[in-house]
Design an enzyme around this catalytic site. Structure first.
Site, PDB file in Angstrom:
ATOM      1  CB  CYS A 152      -0.940  -0.001   1.206  1.00 55.31           C
ATOM      2  SG  CYS A 152      -0.124  -0.255   2.797  1.00 55.31           S
ATOM      3  NE  ARG A 234       3.025  -0.373  10.405  1.00 53.19           N
ATOM      4  CZ  ARG A 234       2.597  -1.620  10.215  1.00 53.19           C
ATOM      5  NH1 ARG A 234       1.763  -2.181  11.091  1.00 53.19           N
ATOM      6  NH2 ARG A 234       2.993  -2.308   9.165  1.00 53.19           N
TER       7      ARG A 234
END
EC number: 1.2.1.12
Length: 338
Positions: A152, A234
């Site tokens: 992605c 993250r």
């Protein structure tokens, strides 16, 4: 031309979102799903309800051989070995390999034994050729049986890097993706021997992580090989991520020039529908369900001088990526049929 018949192996996040996108686009026809860990009633439930993307807009029922979605029967298999999945019996020619397990050419090729013609890996691959729609999909040849839709993040970065490189020359760049947590992370601190930081609570921490997404751009744009690398942070959000690309250009350029060039690329040609452009004051949740690979945020970027710039581009790492899987299948089936 006939709509390509698709099978999905692995009904996890990407498998289900690819399924939804297949129905939303109408460009491919999902005829079968395989997942040994999900029985059909549970599969129906997981497809119907989604914490991020909401309820499925349509009808879902079960029957003795699988699911009935919007009145159409979809076979459901439960094989652990890809070679044992009878894709041919369901008419599935193009297989989305979305388990995250069979990501090499050798492992993914097992699907061909069950009657499949092509396998599209929904992850980066160590050896399968990688294709990014709008960037290098025209390099596809009909003799390629196993291919990768890259990641992605590569799908977000590559279109942006292509526009900069084609117009101004990209000397080198460092990427950071501020990335939503994913299924591999932990809800509470838990053992993670290979990645100690990755074992920490996803919803409570900003977690530095490695990513091959920037280097992978060099595989889809060979002239950029060795010129890009990057890392990931993250963060405690469930979906939508953002790429921060800091790069040097060969040509002297103003930030206004860059905005105009990216806007033009987003409106016509190969990148229309893939590269987006916005001057709105958006935040991440505004882009849930956006089908672009990369949405350039014109207001967020900055330039230090005429050769050193920071560009910011958003992506729904689930929905946008899954739509590209569908687009890639539609594209290669068209080439295969010529």
């Amino acid at each position: 031309m006939a709509t390509p018949k698709v099978g999905i192996n692995g009904f996890g996040r990407i498998g289900r979102i690819v399924f939804r996108n297949a129905i939303a686009s109408g460009d491919v026809d999902v005829v079968a799903v395989n997942d040994p860990f999900i029985e059909t009633h549970y599969a129906a439930y997981m497809l119907k309800y989604d914490s991020t993307h909401g309820r499925f807009q349509g009808t879902i029922e079960t029957y003795d051989e699988g699911l009935i979605v919007n009145g159409k029967k979809i076979r459901f298999f439960a094989e652990r070995d890809p070679a044992a999945i009878p894709w041919g019996s369901a008419g599935a020619a193009y297989i989305v390999e979305s388990t995250g397990v069979f990501t090499t050419t050798e492992k993914a090729s097992a699907h061909l034994k069950g009657g499949a013609k092509k396998v599209i890996i929904s992850a980066p691959s160590a050896d399968a050729p990688m294709f990014v729609m709008g960037v290098n999909n025209k390099e596809y040849k009909t003799d390629i049986n196993v291919l990768s839709n890259a990641s992605c993040t590569t799908n977000c970065l590559a279109p942006l890097a292509k526009v900069i490189n084609d117009n101004f020359g990209l000397v080198e760049g460092l990427m950071t993706t501020v990335h939503s947590y994913t299924a591999t992370q932990k809800t509470v601190d838990a053992p993670s021997a290979k990645d100690w930081r990755g074992g920490r609570t996803a919803a409570q921490n900003i977690i530095p992580s490695s990513t091959g997404a920037a280097k992978a751009v060099g595989k889809v744009i060979p002239s950029l090989n060795g010129k890009l690398t990057g890392m990931s942070m993250r963060v405690p959000t469930a979906n939508v991520s953002v790429v921060d690309l800091t790069c040097r250009t060969e040509k002297a350029v103003t930030y206004e020039d860059i905005k105009k060039t990216i806007k033009a690329a987003s409106e016509e040609g190969e990148l229309k529908g893939i590269l987006g452009y916005t001057e709105d004051d958006i935040v991440s949740t505004d882009l849930i369900g956006d089908a672009h690979s990369s949405i350039f945020d014109a207001k967020a970027g900055i330039a230090l001088n005429e050769h050193f710039i920071k560009l910011v581009s958003w992506y729904d790492n689930e929905w946008g990526y899954s739509r590209r899987v569908v687009d890639l299948i539609a594209y290669i089936s068209k080439v295969d049929g010529q």
